[in-house]
Write a protein that holds these residues in place. Structure first.
Motif, short mmCIF file in Angstrom:
data_model
loop_
_atom_site.label_atom_id
_atom_site.label_comp_id
_atom_site.label_asym_id
_atom_site.label_seq_id
_atom_site.Cartn_x
_atom_site.Cartn_y
_atom_site.Cartn_z
N UNK A 1 36.06 -13.40 -2.78
CA UNK A 1 34.88 -13.29 -3.64
C UNK A 1 33.99 -14.50 -3.43
N UNK A 2 32.83 -14.47 -4.03
CA UNK A 2 31.90 -15.58 -3.89
C UNK A 2 32.47 -16.85 -4.53
N UNK A 3 32.30 -18.01 -3.89
CA UNK A 3 32.76 -19.27 -4.48
C UNK A 3 31.72 -19.88 -5.41
N UNK A 4 30.84 -19.07 -5.94
CA UNK A 4 29.66 -19.52 -6.69
C UNK A 4 30.02 -20.12 -8.06
N UNK A 5 29.06 -20.91 -8.57
CA UNK A 5 29.02 -21.35 -9.97
C UNK A 5 30.25 -22.14 -10.41
N UNK A 6 30.77 -22.95 -9.50
CA UNK A 6 31.87 -23.84 -9.86
C UNK A 6 31.64 -25.16 -9.11
N UNK A 7 31.23 -26.19 -9.84
CA UNK A 7 30.82 -27.43 -9.19
C UNK A 7 31.98 -28.13 -8.50
N UNK A 8 33.17 -28.06 -9.07
CA UNK A 8 34.32 -28.69 -8.43
C UNK A 8 34.61 -28.05 -7.07
N UNK A 9 34.48 -26.74 -7.00
CA UNK A 9 34.69 -26.04 -5.74
C UNK A 9 33.55 -26.36 -4.77
N UNK A 10 32.33 -26.43 -5.29
CA UNK A 10 31.19 -26.80 -4.44
C UNK A 10 31.41 -28.17 -3.80
N UNK A 11 31.87 -29.13 -4.60
CA UNK A 11 32.15 -30.47 -4.07
C UNK A 11 33.26 -30.42 -3.02
N UNK A 12 34.29 -29.64 -3.27
CA UNK A 12 35.40 -29.54 -2.33
C UNK A 12 34.95 -28.95 -1.00
N UNK A 13 34.03 -27.98 -1.05
CA UNK A 13 33.52 -27.38 0.19
C UNK A 13 32.67 -28.40 0.95
N UNK A 14 31.82 -29.14 0.23
CA UNK A 14 31.03 -30.19 0.88
C UNK A 14 31.96 -31.23 1.51
N UNK A 15 33.03 -31.60 0.79
CA UNK A 15 34.00 -32.56 1.33
C UNK A 15 34.63 -32.04 2.62
N UNK A 16 34.93 -30.74 2.64
CA UNK A 16 35.56 -30.15 3.82
C UNK A 16 34.65 -30.21 5.04
N UNK A 17 33.34 -30.31 4.81
CA UNK A 17 32.40 -30.37 5.92
C UNK A 17 32.08 -31.76 6.38
N UNK A 18 32.67 -32.76 5.75
CA UNK A 18 32.30 -34.15 6.04
C UNK A 18 32.57 -34.55 7.49
N UNK A 19 33.68 -34.08 8.04
CA UNK A 19 34.06 -34.50 9.39
C UNK A 19 33.83 -33.42 10.44
N UNK A 20 33.18 -32.36 10.06
CA UNK A 20 32.92 -31.28 11.02
C UNK A 20 31.75 -31.70 11.92
N UNK A 21 31.93 -31.73 13.22
CA UNK A 21 30.85 -32.14 14.12
C UNK A 21 29.65 -31.19 14.02
N UNK A 22 28.46 -31.75 14.17
CA UNK A 22 27.24 -30.94 14.12
C UNK A 22 26.16 -31.68 14.88
N UNK A 23 25.11 -30.95 15.25
CA UNK A 23 24.07 -31.53 16.09
C UNK A 23 22.79 -31.82 15.33
N UNK A 24 22.69 -31.54 14.07
CA UNK A 24 21.43 -31.71 13.35
C UNK A 24 21.22 -33.10 12.80
N UNK A 25 20.08 -33.28 12.13
CA UNK A 25 19.75 -34.55 11.48
C UNK A 25 19.84 -34.45 9.97
N UNK A 26 20.58 -33.46 9.51
CA UNK A 26 20.68 -33.25 8.07
C UNK A 26 21.41 -34.40 7.38
N UNK A 27 21.23 -34.48 6.07
CA UNK A 27 21.95 -35.49 5.30
C UNK A 27 23.44 -35.23 5.37
N UNK A 28 24.23 -36.29 5.53
CA UNK A 28 25.68 -36.19 5.53
C UNK A 28 26.23 -37.13 4.48
N UNK A 29 27.39 -36.79 3.97
CA UNK A 29 28.04 -37.57 2.93
C UNK A 29 29.53 -37.57 3.23
N UNK A 30 30.23 -38.65 2.91
CA UNK A 30 31.67 -38.71 3.18
C UNK A 30 32.43 -37.80 2.22
#
Length: 378
Positions: free
Chosen positions: A58-87
């Motif tokens: 189901x959608x992982x929507x509307x849960x800030x703790x889960x949103x933060x965990x997903x952002x955390x999971x992307x911290x070390x994923x390589x990417x080619x853009x200039x987007x903002x990154x956070x540890x």
């Protein structure tokens, strides 16, 4: 008979609708696994390997703790853009700020990474495949897939790097109106209906621009904002393009009851079924923005049976490009002539249409019925 496992945020109302659908067929209640536990490694999908078990994300929507965990999971994923990154640690320490658009590209990198990990764990059939989910969350990728399979879609401007590049491409392609969408946004997050010519420009958007301590922060808002100031528009577009956007021609829409509209079509088991006509009070027609449902009978009468059958076939052809997923929601644009049409978006979690029925079933009940039919045919 089958047992269902739902991956969801426990408080999400979608879980309740699915449980009701299972109960309708006297099936056992689903086992619910929270995204929080799955991301943290407290749960794994490998243990759900029993006969007649099916997994539903189901959608992982509307849960800030889960949103933060997903952002955390992307911290070390390589990417080619200039987007903002956070540890990962900084992501875990984020403080809730209602509506704030936070690291959308990094969120997607984390979401895609997690989905691919879960794909490796899955030993049972799924209703919606993790890989398909990751693709449907990538608007430029979906656009390319549709284009190469001759699905009618708005013209894409390709990769846009910043505001100046956008204006150049609009001039080259002879366009004065475009839609700008975050590549991985949903629910109209980061969407701008932008128009510009040599004299003036305007941006109608769900984005609220806030300046604080010399920095710009962008928020999702249910109130539609209308910007005409050059500095404000440039700032917003430059931030969004850094995170990645899909920019496409702003096509004219047919009108019903004096309002432009589009149609959400849910395709289940290769068949276009439930539909909602969404009347727009602005260029964005999402119902959570205060827009209203239109009269389905009036819409079908204006389109006509033959044309509607063609439109349904287009929706079914788009869904067929994701053969490992049982269902999806498709946003369908009808041109003012009520004959031509185009696919605007495909939504992996686009089946939440409370109160909309097809052959007496809501979307969730129809999906359960489809699973049972597949079992019978197998």
């Amino acid at each position: 008979m089958f047992n269902c496992v739902i991956i969801a945020n426990l408080e999400n109302r979608r879980v309740g609708f699915m449980q009701q659908a299972l109960a309708h067929f006297d099936l056992p209640s689903a086992t619910v696994v929270s995204y929080a536990d799955l991301i943290a490694g407290r749960e794994t999908l490998e243990k759900f390997n029993a006969p007649n078990t099916i997994i539903r994300f189901e959608s992982p929507e509307k849960n800030f703790e889960v949103e933060k965990a997903i952002i955390s999971a992307g911290a070390e994923v390589p990417d080619t853009g200039n987007q903002q990154r956070i540890s990962a640690k900084a992501a875990a320490d984020l403080v809730f700020d209602k509506g704030r658009i936070l690291y959308p590209r990094q969120w997607y990198l984390g979401w895609r990474y997690l989905l691919h990990q879960w794909e490796k764990q899955v030993l049972s059939p799924v209703m919606n495949h993790p890989y398909d989910i990751s693709v449907m969350f990538d608007k430029p990728l979906c656009c390319d897939r549709f284009f190469h399979h001759n699905i009618p879609i708005p013209r894409s401007l390709g990769v846009i790097h910043n505001y100046e590049h956008l204006r150049e491409e609009m001039q080259i392609q002879g366009l004065e109106r475009v839609f700008i969408k975050l590549s991985h946004g949903s629910s109209a997050s980061g969407v701008i209906a932008y128009r510009a010519n040599s004299q003036r420009q305007s941006a109608i958007t769900t984005v609220e621009r806030v300046r604080q301590n010399g920095q710009t922060q962008l928020y999702n808002s249910r109130k539609i904002h209308h910007y005409t100031n050059h500095e404000e528009i440039t700032d917003i577009i430059n931030i969004l393009t850094t995170e990645g956007v899909q920019v496409e021609e702003w096509l004219p829409k047919a009108q019903i009851q004096g309002h432009p509209f589009d149609v959400r079509v849910v395709v289940i088991n290769t068949e276009a079924q439930h539909i909602v006509v969404r009347l727009g009070k602005s260029p964005m027609t999402n119902l959570h923005l205060g827009n209203e449902r239109g009269d389905t009978a009036e819409f079908l009468a204006k389109v006509g049976h033959e044309n509607w059958e063609k439109m349904k076939k287009t929706c079914e052809a788009a869904a067929a490009l994701f053969p490992n997923s049982l269902y999806c929601g498709i946003d369908l644009l009808i041109f003012p002539d009520f004959h031509r049409h185009a696919i605007l978006e495909i939504n992996t979690f686009g089946d939440l249409l409370p109160g909309i029925f097809w052959n007496g079933f809501d979307t969730y009940t129809s999906e359960v019925q489809a699973v049972l039919e597949r079992q019978t045919n197998a």
